[in-house]
Design a protein around this motif. Structure first.
Motif, PDB file in Angstrom:
ATOM      1  N   GLY A   1      -3.167  13.454   7.816  1.00 16.29           N
ATOM      2  CA  GLY A   1      -3.250  12.100   8.368  1.00 16.29           C
ATOM      3  C   GLY A   1      -2.329  11.172   7.578  1.00 16.29           C
ATOM      4  O   GLY A   1      -1.904  11.499   6.461  1.00 16.29           O
ATOM      5  N   GLY A   2      -2.021  10.006   8.146  1.00 18.87           N
ATOM      6  CA  GLY A   2      -1.066   9.082   7.533  1.00 18.87           C
ATOM      7  C   GLY A   2      -1.403   8.680   6.109  1.00 18.87           C
ATOM      8  O   GLY A   2      -0.512   8.556   5.255  1.00 18.87           O
ATOM      9  N   VAL A   3      -2.700   8.518   5.800  1.00 21.85           N
ATOM     10  CA  VAL A   3      -3.093   8.051   4.461  1.00 21.85           C
ATOM     11  C   VAL A   3      -2.794   9.094   3.388  1.00 21.85           C
ATOM     12  O   VAL A   3      -2.602   8.761   2.214  1.00 21.85           O
ATOM     13  N   ALA A   4      -2.711  10.367   3.809  1.00 16.34           N
ATOM     14  CA  ALA A   4      -2.413  11.432   2.849  1.00 16.34           C
ATOM     15  C   ALA A   4      -1.001  11.290   2.272  1.00 16.34           C
ATOM     16  O   ALA A   4      -0.630  11.989   1.323  1.00 16.34           O
ATOM     17  N   LYS A   5      -0.215  10.352   2.839  1.00 17.10           N
ATOM     18  CA  LYS A   5       1.126  10.118   2.287  1.00 17.10           C
ATOM     19  C   LYS A   5       1.083   9.284   1.013  1.00 17.10           C
ATOM     20  O   LYS A   5       2.093   9.138   0.336  1.00 17.10           O
ATOM     21  N   THR A   6      -0.067   8.698   0.709  1.00 12.35           N
ATOM     22  CA  THR A   6      -0.197   7.871  -0.495  1.00 12.35           C
ATOM     23  C   THR A   6       0.169   8.705  -1.720  1.00 12.35           C
ATOM     24  O   THR A   6      -0.405   9.792  -1.928  1.00 12.35           O
ATOM     25  N   ASP A   7       1.098   8.206  -2.504  1.00 13.37           N
ATOM     26  CA  ASP A   7       1.563   8.975  -3.648  1.00 13.37           C
ATOM     27  C   ASP A   7       0.415   9.215  -4.641  1.00 13.37           C
ATOM     28  O   ASP A   7      -0.325   8.289  -4.969  1.00 13.37           O
ATOM     29  N   GLY A   8       0.251  10.440  -5.069  1.00 14.45           N
ATOM     30  CA  GLY A   8      -0.765  10.774  -6.084  1.00 14.45           C
ATOM     31  C   GLY A   8      -2.173  10.913  -5.531  1.00 14.45           C
ATOM     32  O   GLY A   8      -3.136  11.092  -6.285  1.00 14.45           O
ATOM     33  N   ILE A   9      -2.334  10.868  -4.209  1.00 21.61           N
ATOM     34  CA  ILE A   9      -3.684  10.897  -3.627  1.00 21.61           C
ATOM     35  C   ILE A   9      -4.373  12.247  -3.865  1.00 21.61           C
ATOM     36  O   ILE A   9      -5.597  12.304  -4.029  1.00 21.61           O
TER      37      ILE A   9
ATOM     38  N   GLU B   1      -3.949  -4.092 -10.056  1.00 23.03           N
ATOM     39  CA  GLU B   1      -4.900  -4.655  -9.091  1.00 23.03           C
ATOM     40  C   GLU B   1      -4.793  -3.946  -7.740  1.00 23.03           C
ATOM     41  O   GLU B   1      -5.799  -3.647  -7.101  1.00 23.03           O
ATOM     42  N   VAL B   2      -3.569  -3.683  -7.311  1.00 23.02           N
ATOM     43  CA  VAL B   2      -3.357  -2.997  -6.023  1.00 23.02           C
ATOM     44  C   VAL B   2      -3.958  -1.590  -6.083  1.00 23.02           C
ATOM     45  O   VAL B   2      -4.707  -1.173  -5.196  1.00 23.02           O
ATOM     46  N   VAL B   3      -3.634  -0.867  -7.157  1.00 24.65           N
ATOM     47  CA  VAL B   3      -4.124   0.506  -7.299  1.00 24.65           C
ATOM     48  C   VAL B   3      -5.655   0.520  -7.350  1.00 24.65           C
ATOM     49  O   VAL B   3      -6.307   1.372  -6.728  1.00 24.65           O
ATOM     50  N   ASP B   4      -6.237  -0.452  -8.033  1.00 29.26           N
ATOM     51  CA  ASP B   4      -7.710  -0.519  -8.132  1.00 29.26           C
ATOM     52  C   ASP B   4      -8.359  -0.688  -6.761  1.00 29.26           C
ATOM     53  O   ASP B   4      -9.369  -0.043  -6.462  1.00 29.26           O
ATOM     54  N   VAL B   5      -7.763  -1.543  -5.920  1.00 25.61           N
ATOM     55  CA  VAL B   5      -8.341  -1.784  -4.588  1.00 25.61           C
ATOM     56  C   VAL B   5      -8.268  -0.501  -3.747  1.00 25.61           C
ATOM     57  O   VAL B   5      -9.244  -0.100  -3.116  1.00 25.61           O
ATOM     58  N   ILE B   6      -7.114   0.162  -3.775  1.00 28.63           N
ATOM     59  CA  ILE B   6      -6.948   1.404  -2.988  1.00 28.63           C
ATOM     60  C   ILE B   6      -7.922   2.466  -3.508  1.00 28.63           C
ATOM     61  O   ILE B   6      -8.624   3.126  -2.736  1.00 28.63           O
ATOM     62  N   ALA B   7      -7.972   2.577  -4.842  1.00 27.56           N
ATOM     63  CA  ALA B   7      -8.829   3.608  -5.455  1.00 27.56           C
ATOM     64  C   ALA B   7     -10.289   3.375  -5.103  1.00 27.56           C
ATOM     65  O   ALA B   7     -11.036   4.331  -4.830  1.00 27.56           O
ATOM     66  N   CYS B   8     -10.687   2.111  -5.081  1.00 28.26           N
ATOM     67  CA  CYS B   8     -12.083   1.781  -4.799  1.00 28.26           C
ATOM     68  C   CYS B   8     -12.474   2.252  -3.391  1.00 28.26           C
ATOM     69  O   CYS B   8     -13.502   2.897  -3.199  1.00 28.26           O
TER      70      CYS B   8
ATOM     71  N   LYS C   1       0.836  -1.212   0.000  1.00 29.53           N
ATOM     72  CA  LYS C   1       0.000   0.000   0.000  1.00 29.53           C
ATOM     73  C   LYS C   1       0.868   1.258   0.000  1.00 29.53           C
ATOM     74  O   LYS C   1       0.555   2.250  -0.654  1.00 29.53           O
ATOM     75  N   ARG C   2       1.953   1.205   0.769  1.00 26.41           N
ATOM     76  CA  ARG C   2       2.815   2.385   0.897  1.00 26.41           C
ATOM     77  C   ARG C   2       3.720   2.588  -0.308  1.00 26.41           C
ATOM     78  O   ARG C   2       4.332   3.636  -0.462  1.00 26.41           O
ATOM     79  N   GLU C   3       3.838   1.529  -1.151  1.00 28.33           N
ATOM     80  CA  GLU C   3       4.775   1.621  -2.272  1.00 28.33           C
ATOM     81  C   GLU C   3       4.165   2.140  -3.556  1.00 28.33           C
ATOM     82  O   GLU C   3       4.814   2.833  -4.322  1.00 28.33           O
ATOM     83  N   VAL C   4       2.887   1.780  -3.790  1.00 30.17           N
ATOM     84  CA  VAL C   4       2.315   2.135  -5.090  1.00 30.17           C
ATOM     85  C   VAL C   4       1.904   3.604  -5.141  1.00 30.17           C
ATOM     86  O   VAL C   4       1.780   4.259  -4.108  1.00 30.17           O
ATOM     87  N   SER C   5       1.710   4.067  -6.377  1.00 27.01           N
ATOM     88  CA  SER C   5       1.264   5.444  -6.575  1.00 27.01           C
ATOM     89  C   SER C   5      -0.068   5.425  -7.305  1.00 27.01           C
ATOM     90  O   SER C   5      -0.263   4.634  -8.233  1.00 27.01           O
ATOM     91  N   LEU C   6      -0.976   6.320  -6.888  1.00 29.16           N
ATOM     92  CA  LEU C   6      -2.278   6.395  -7.573  1.00 29.16           C
ATOM     93  C   LEU C   6      -2.115   7.114  -8.905  1.00 29.16           C
ATOM     94  O   LEU C   6      -3.035   7.181  -9.710  1.00 29.16           O
ATOM     95  N   ASP C   7      -0.919   7.641  -9.094  1.00 32.13           N
ATOM     96  CA  ASP C   7      -0.587   8.391 -10.291  1.00 32.13           C
ATOM     97  C   ASP C   7       0.230   7.519 -11.236  1.00 32.13           C
ATOM     98  O   ASP C   7       0.957   8.017 -12.069  1.00 32.13           O
ATOM     99  N   GLU C   8       0.139   6.220 -11.049  1.00 33.50           N
ATOM    100  CA  GLU C   8       1.029   5.260 -11.711  1.00 33.50           C
ATOM    101  C   GLU C   8       1.014   5.431 -13.237  1.00 33.50           C
ATOM    102  O   GLU C   8      -0.040   5.631 -13.846  1.00 33.50           O
TER     103      GLU C   8
END
Ligand SMILES: Nc1ncnc2c1ncn2[C@@H]1O[C@H](COP(=O)(O)OP(=O)(O)OP(=O)(O)O)[C@@H](O)[C@H]1O
Ligand SMILES: [Mg+2]
Length: 454
Positions: A346-354, A309-316, A278-285
């Motif tokens: 908050g911690g989740v705001a660290k997600t790349d591309g969020i 698949e990982v990005v899809d789950v996070i995005a959902c 979760k911490r590695e992928v970017s939503l801006d991939e």
């Protein structure tokens, strides 16, 4: 506030009888689902300036979705965080103002009105107390609930609205809009019990979305209209601001841990791997890298999934959180324009591309917000996940500057006093001849609710 025991009053330079007031310790405790943080600030008794001198922390255990689910584990987590802070600052810590997520938070706005007489006259502290009480009587609090915050949103005199502080202003009619933050008493009681068992006195309490907003929101954003969204491990705090005031504060019981669980369930990988990926992928991939495969091993079995698949789950999960739940809170605030958009922390705001992702979901500008005090906080403990903790210190200071900005009821939980700082207002909230502050009405109703429950 704790006086530093080893610092005694000493003579000022060049003036034999001048004294320098002792520094005071201000302590904020943020009980999060992922971590417990203790912020220690020292206030110079002479200048009144506060400086953060240390931040202790510990992993959270026994706290889920903003609620204490295992008291003993939660107590241990608080103890460890306090120990860590003590080691850092080298001073005893005996009391703290506590921030927590909570659940079933209700934000209710009510109005009150009083007459100042037929001839225009200046408003007094007693008038402000009376109008607060009038607005408060409009709020129904169930016997198993209590008011954690009473926040004056706006005053108006003779129909002229937008008045911040009506003290001393002239008119015949004083009106106000009040924001009451109501929680189940048992939720508040559990937090108080936890902190007490960890050896601290509860000096005050603050709900997480308010602490986060005070920690990151600039005055300009608050005036323009913005929504601070703190996505932590177990909860998402939402604070909608307009005209410089919080119009709605709420806590959604969904956070980053849900994303981790989704990944573990959908991809059938262990929680620890899900957290790491979760911490590695970017939503801006980059679309080309989405086909890249990730390989995991769990109990001798090999699992493969794609980055897509990982990005899809996070995005959902984020789409549901922001598109449905956060948007609903914003809509219910009644604030229709948010020119400063979403202030994300908050911690989740660290997600790349969020930021770009959320901006598309809610159709608002999104700013990733570090604590305003980032440069006064120790490196490594000054990031997005410390927004609420740093906000607690700002809350303590703001409450002192203006005792009517955030009113905190006295919760009469046995052995767990919550101080009533209103009486420290510099202009002095006077007691009535009967020796009661006129807030007693609010306090009495809370005492009654607590007595019925315990
Ligand atoms: N680099 C990262 N990318 C994505 N998520 C992250 C990252 N770093 C931390 N997180 C997530 O942030 C969450 C923790 O955030 P935070 O520390 O703000 O929570 P908390 O304050 O303890 O919890 P809460 O506010 O819900 O009570 C966890 O779900 C964690 O997985
Ligand atoms: Mg948090």
């Amino acid at each position: 506030m704790t006086r530093r025991p080893h610092l005694r009053k000493r003579a000022g330079k060049g003036a034999d009888d001048a004294v320098i007031a002792e520094p005071e310790l201000l302590v904020g405790l943020d009980i999060g689902a992922s971590k417990v943080v203790v912020v220690v600030a020292e206030r110079d008794g002479t200048s009144g300036e506060a400086q953060i001198i240390g931040i202790g922390q510990a992993l959270s255990r026994g706290i889920r979705k903003g609620l204490i689910v295992n008291l003993e584990q939660a107590v241990q987590s608080v103890r460890h965080a306090v120990e860590d802070a003590k080691n850092m600052v080298g001073l005893p810590i005996v009391e703290a103002t506590v921030s927590f997520g909570g659940s079933d938070v209700t934000s209710i706005r009510s109005r009150g009105m009083i007459s100042l007489g037929r001839v225009p006259r200046q408003t007094t502290i007693q008038d402000i107390e009376r109008v607060i009480e009038a607005a408060q009587t409009e709020v129904n609090v169930a016997s198993n609930q209590c008011i954690l915050h009473t926040i004056p949103v706006e005053y108006s005199i003779d129909g002229h609205s937008g008045i911040d502080d009506p003290l001393g202003m002239t008119g015949v009619r004083l009106e106000m809009e009040l924001q009451s933050i109501i929680l189940p008493t048992a939720v508040v009681q559990n937090v108080v019990t936890c902190v007490q068992r960890a050896g601290l006195r509860v000096q005050g309490m603050i709900i997480k979305p308010l602490a986060s907003a005070l920690g990151v929101l600039t005055n300009e954003e608050a005036l323009a209209g913005a929504s601070v969204v703190d996505v932590g491990g177990g909860t998402t705090g939402v604070a909608v601001y307009a005209e410089g005031k919080p119009k709605r504060l709420s806590v959604i019981p969904v956070g980053g841990d849900h994303i981790t669980n989704d990944l573990a369930c959908v991809l059938r990988i262990p929680i620890s791997k899900a957290e790491a990926v979760k911490r590695e992928v970017s939503l801006d991939e980059n679309p080309e890298s989405l086909v890249d495969e990730l390989e995991f091993e769990n109990r001798g079995k090999r699992f493969v999934c794609t980055v897509k698949e990982v990005v899809d789950v996070i995005a959902c999960r984020l789409e549901e959180l922001f598109g449905t739940l956060v948007s609903k809170e914003i809509a219910e605030s009644g604030v229709t324009m948010l020119p400063a958009g979403i202030v994300l922390t908050g911690g989740v705001a660290k997600t790349d591309g969020i930021d770009q992702f959320i901006s598309q979901v809610v159709d608002l500008p999104v700013r990733i917000a570090q604590p305003l005090d980032i440069h006064r906080m120790p490196p490594g403990r000054n990031g997005l996940e410390y927004a609420a903790a740093s906000g607690v210190i700002r809350y303590v200071l703001e409450k002192e500057r203006n005792a009517f900005r955030y009113l905190e009821p006295v919760l009469s939980v046995p052995g767990a006093p919550v101080s009533d700082d209103r009486t420290k207002r510099s202009s002095g909230v006077k007691k009535t001849p009967q020796g009661r502050t006129s807030f007693q009405g609010i306090i009495d109703s809370i005492k009654k609710a607590l007595k019925e429950l315990f």
